[in-house]
Motif scaffolding. Structure first.
Motif, PDB file in Angstrom:
ATOM      1  N   SER A 152       0.823  -1.204   0.000  1.00 60.74           N
ATOM      2  CA  SER A 152       0.000   0.000   0.000  1.00 60.74           C
ATOM      3  C   SER A 152       0.858   1.256   0.000  1.00 60.74           C
ATOM      4  O   SER A 152       0.577   2.221  -0.729  1.00 60.74           O
ATOM      5  CB  SER A 152      -0.928   0.001   1.213  1.00 60.74           C
ATOM      6  OG  SER A 152      -1.712   1.178   1.246  1.00 60.74           O
ATOM      7  N   LYS A 153       1.907   1.269   0.810  1.00 60.88           N
ATOM      8  CA  LYS A 153       2.800   2.439   0.859  1.00 60.88           C
ATOM      9  C   LYS A 153       3.488   2.661  -0.485  1.00 60.88           C
ATOM     10  O   LYS A 153       3.602   3.794  -0.968  1.00 60.88           O
ATOM     11  CB  LYS A 153       3.838   2.257   1.972  1.00 60.88           C
ATOM     12  CG  LYS A 153       3.283   2.425   3.379  1.00 60.88           C
ATOM     13  CD  LYS A 153       4.388   2.298   4.412  1.00 60.88           C
ATOM     14  CE  LYS A 153       3.837   2.465   5.829  1.00 60.88           C
ATOM     15  NZ  LYS A 153       3.311   3.838   6.038  1.00 60.88           N
ATOM     16  N   ILE A 154       3.942   1.576  -1.093  1.00 67.00           N
ATOM     17  CA  ILE A 154       4.595   1.689  -2.408  1.00 67.00           C
ATOM     18  C   ILE A 154       3.602   2.197  -3.451  1.00 67.00           C
ATOM     19  O   ILE A 154       3.916   3.090  -4.255  1.00 67.00           O
ATOM     20  CB  ILE A 154       5.189   0.338  -2.826  1.00 67.00           C
ATOM     21  CG1 ILE A 154       6.313  -0.084  -1.862  1.00 67.00           C
ATOM     22  CG2 ILE A 154       5.715   0.402  -4.260  1.00 67.00           C
ATOM     23  CD1 ILE A 154       6.836  -1.469  -2.105  1.00 67.00           C
ATOM     24  N   ALA A 155       2.387   1.635  -3.423  1.00 64.88           N
ATOM     25  CA  ALA A 155       1.370   2.038  -4.399  1.00 64.88           C
ATOM     26  C   ALA A 155       0.988   3.504  -4.218  1.00 64.88           C
ATOM     27  O   ALA A 155       0.850   4.240  -5.208  1.00 64.88           O
ATOM     28  CB  ALA A 155       0.139   1.144  -4.260  1.00 64.88           C
ATOM     29  N   ASN A 156       0.809   3.941  -2.976  1.00 66.02           N
ATOM     30  CA  ASN A 156       0.445   5.336  -2.729  1.00 66.02           C
ATOM     31  C   ASN A 156       1.517   6.290  -3.243  1.00 66.02           C
ATOM     32  O   ASN A 156       1.219   7.334  -3.835  1.00 66.02           O
ATOM     33  CB  ASN A 156       0.209   5.567  -1.230  1.00 66.02           C
ATOM     34  CG  ASN A 156      -1.062   4.921  -0.734  1.00 66.02           C
ATOM     35  OD1 ASN A 156      -2.045   4.838  -1.463  1.00 66.02           O
ATOM     36  ND2 ASN A 156      -1.049   4.459   0.501  1.00 66.02           N
ATOM     37  N   TRP A 157       2.787   5.930  -3.010  1.00 71.38           N
ATOM     38  CA  TRP A 157       3.887   6.779  -3.482  1.00 71.38           C
ATOM     39  C   TRP A 157       3.919   6.821  -5.002  1.00 71.38           C
ATOM     40  O   TRP A 157       4.056   7.887  -5.604  1.00 71.38           O
ATOM     41  CB  TRP A 157       5.214   6.241  -2.936  1.00 71.38           C
ATOM     42  CG  TRP A 157       6.410   6.986  -3.456  1.00 71.38           C
ATOM     43  CD1 TRP A 157       6.923   8.160  -2.979  1.00 71.38           C
ATOM     44  CD2 TRP A 157       7.225   6.615  -4.588  1.00 71.38           C
ATOM     45  NE1 TRP A 157       8.011   8.541  -3.741  1.00 71.38           N
ATOM     46  CE2 TRP A 157       8.220   7.616  -4.727  1.00 71.38           C
ATOM     47  CE3 TRP A 157       7.213   5.548  -5.478  1.00 71.38           C
ATOM     48  CZ2 TRP A 157       9.188   7.565  -5.725  1.00 71.38           C
ATOM     49  CZ3 TRP A 157       8.175   5.506  -6.478  1.00 71.38           C
ATOM     50  CH2 TRP A 157       9.147   6.497  -6.586  1.00 71.38           C
ATOM     51  N   LEU A 158       3.772   5.640  -5.628  1.00 68.62           N
ATOM     52  CA  LEU A 158       3.839   5.552  -7.085  1.00 68.62           C
ATOM     53  C   LEU A 158       2.676   6.295  -7.730  1.00 68.62           C
ATOM     54  O   LEU A 158       2.863   7.046  -8.700  1.00 68.62           O
ATOM     55  CB  LEU A 158       3.837   4.083  -7.512  1.00 68.62           C
ATOM     56  CG  LEU A 158       4.019   3.791  -9.001  1.00 68.62           C
ATOM     57  CD1 LEU A 158       5.354   4.342  -9.486  1.00 68.62           C
ATOM     58  CD2 LEU A 158       3.932   2.293  -9.262  1.00 68.62           C
ATOM     59  N   ILE A 159       1.471   6.100  -7.202  1.00 66.42           N
ATOM     60  CA  ILE A 159       0.294   6.765  -7.777  1.00 66.42           C
ATOM     61  C   ILE A 159       0.420   8.276  -7.645  1.00 66.42           C
ATOM     62  O   ILE A 159       0.095   9.026  -8.564  1.00 66.42           O
ATOM     63  CB  ILE A 159      -0.991   6.266  -7.083  1.00 66.42           C
ATOM     64  CG1 ILE A 159      -1.215   4.777  -7.388  1.00 66.42           C
ATOM     65  CG2 ILE A 159      -2.198   7.074  -7.548  1.00 66.42           C
ATOM     66  CD1 ILE A 159      -2.326   4.147  -6.576  1.00 66.42           C
ATOM     67  N   LYS A 161       3.184  10.015  -7.543  1.00 66.24           N
ATOM     68  CA  LYS A 161       4.195  10.490  -8.478  1.00 66.24           C
ATOM     69  C   LYS A 161       3.656  10.561  -9.902  1.00 66.24           C
ATOM     70  O   LYS A 161       3.893  11.517 -10.643  1.00 66.24           O
ATOM     71  CB  LYS A 161       5.415   9.563  -8.451  1.00 66.24           C
ATOM     72  CG  LYS A 161       6.331   9.757  -7.254  1.00 66.24           C
ATOM     73  CD  LYS A 161       7.077  11.076  -7.351  1.00 66.24           C
ATOM     74  CE  LYS A 161       8.069  11.232  -6.222  1.00 66.24           C
ATOM     75  NZ  LYS A 161       8.762  12.558  -6.289  1.00 66.24           N
ATOM     76  N   VAL A 162       2.931   9.517 -10.314  1.00 64.80           N
ATOM     77  CA  VAL A 162       2.462   9.439 -11.699  1.00 64.80           C
ATOM     78  C   VAL A 162       1.308  10.404 -11.956  1.00 64.80           C
ATOM     79  O   VAL A 162       1.266  11.074 -13.001  1.00 64.80           O
ATOM     80  CB  VAL A 162       2.034   7.994 -12.026  1.00 64.80           C
ATOM     81  CG1 VAL A 162       1.343   7.923 -13.387  1.00 64.80           C
ATOM     82  CG2 VAL A 162       3.245   7.073 -12.013  1.00 64.80           C
ATOM     83  N   THR A 163       0.370  10.499 -11.020  1.00 66.03           N
ATOM     84  CA  THR A 163      -0.831  11.306 -11.249  1.00 66.03           C
ATOM     85  C   THR A 163      -0.673  12.757 -10.818  1.00 66.03           C
ATOM     86  O   THR A 163      -1.405  13.631 -11.295  1.00 66.03           O
ATOM     87  CB  THR A 163      -2.029  10.715 -10.496  1.00 66.03           C
ATOM     88  OG1 THR A 163      -1.796  10.782  -9.069  1.00 66.03           O
ATOM     89  CG2 THR A 163      -2.263   9.268 -10.908  1.00 66.03           C
TER      90      THR A 163
END
Length: 331
Positions: A152-159, A161-163
């Motif tokens: 979840s932490k990785i996904a939140n950071w990635l999302i 950054k991308v969005t």
């Protein structure tokens, strides 16, 4: 909720009253928690003193949840049970709930009692400050560290950054929306977790507030590491929608043009080598690369043109504007 008025013949008629609040809850195999959940939601909603409804969407449950929801909906005036024909997934279930919701404001939360319905008034108070979407932030999560917290932490950071939408907890289902915002968005795939990013594309004002999170009391989690690939694929979709929804030719046409120019330049160079310097070019890898770049450039440029036509059809067939007006101010 309804009110009565007299029509032209003097006969009293029942007229539905506009609901202030709809609380949408996707349900999948949560038989043990449904009754407790609905009571908690009703208590929190009643505290707001708003006209409300609870919309529970049964997503093809196989543990008796469907029957429990159906029975409760027949007993309670504030509950609407939406029964799907089979298990479609959380995104379609939420889309069905949004479609059936009649409130000017819509709140969503999970059906496993990990979100706290008592936080609903806090979300509504923040929404009233002028925001279009208020997202919950589970600061103290009660989930497994390896299979839930870390991904979840990785996904939140990635999302983020991308969005470009910087919130801490995309995965929290406890959110409050203005109804007109959701009317402008269509959900597909696994896009429910990207609702803040989709709302940002529509020009929404977004914020988040800390909310409570409880350990799961019944059943087991439906989430796991297997969803990671789907998240990445949907993230690419959202990124493209954010950047190029109204101008796909700018990405495909640009790379196609670069590839085409590079291929033609290499071809001209090889032509000069062959005709002027009388050298053999048939066995040179550069020749294969030049041909490949020219073909790729033509394909990308053609694909960009087709996509541009599809986007125009997408917008024009739905009469979907490429802009959103927040307000019109006049004297």
């Amino acid at each position: 909720m309804s009110s009565s008025i007299k029509n032209a013949l003097g006969i009293e008629a029942i007229v539905p009253t506009q609901l202030d609040l709809s609380i949408v809850v996707p349900i999948y195999n949560e038989a043990e928690s449904i009754s407790t959940l609905i009571e908690a939601i009703a208590k929190a909603a009643a505290a707001t003193q708003l006209n409300y409804e609870i919309v529970c969407v049964d997503d093809g449950s196989r543990d008796g949840s469907t029957q429990i929801l159906s029975d409760l909906a027949r007993q309670r005036r504030d509950l609407k049970a939406v029964i799907l024909r089979r298990n479609y997934g959380q995104t379609p279930a939420m889309a069905a709930g949004f479609e059936c919701a009649a409130g000017k404001t819509i709140v969503t939360l999970d059906g496993d009692l990990q979100n706290d319905p008592a936080d609903i008034p806090l979300l509504l108070a923040k929404l009233a400050e002028g925001y279009d979407l208020v997202s919950g932030w589970r600061q103290q999560r009660h989930d497994k560290a390896l299979t839930r917290l870390l991904p979840s932490k990785i996904a939140n950071w990635l999302i983020g950054k991308v969005t470009g939408v910087k919130i801490h907890d995309y995965g929290c289902s406890l959110k409050a929306y203005r109804g007109e915002l959701l009317a402008d968005m269509n959900l597909y795939g696994e896009l429910h977790r990207f609702l803040p990013a989709l709302a940002y594309i529509e020009g929404a004002r977004i914020t988040e507030i800390p909310v409570r999170h409880h350990p799961r009391r019944f059943g087991r989690s439906k989430y796991g590491l297997g969803r990671t690939i789907r998240v990445v694929m949907d993230l690419l979709t959202v990124f493209f929608m954010k950047k190029f929804l109204t101008r796909p030719m700018h990405v495909f046409g640009l790379w196609g043009l670069i590839s085409l120019v590079a291929g033609v330049a290499m071809g001209l160079y090889l032509t000069i080598v062959k005709l002027v310097f009388q050298q053999n070019i048939g066995d040179r890898p550069l020749l294969i690369l030049a041909v490949l770049l020219v073909i790729t450039g033509i394909q990308l440029f053609s694909f960009g043109l087709v996509t541009e036509l599809l986007m125009r059809t997408y917008h024009e067939s739905q009469k979907r504007p490429i802009y959103r007006i927040r307000d019109v101010i006049k004297h």
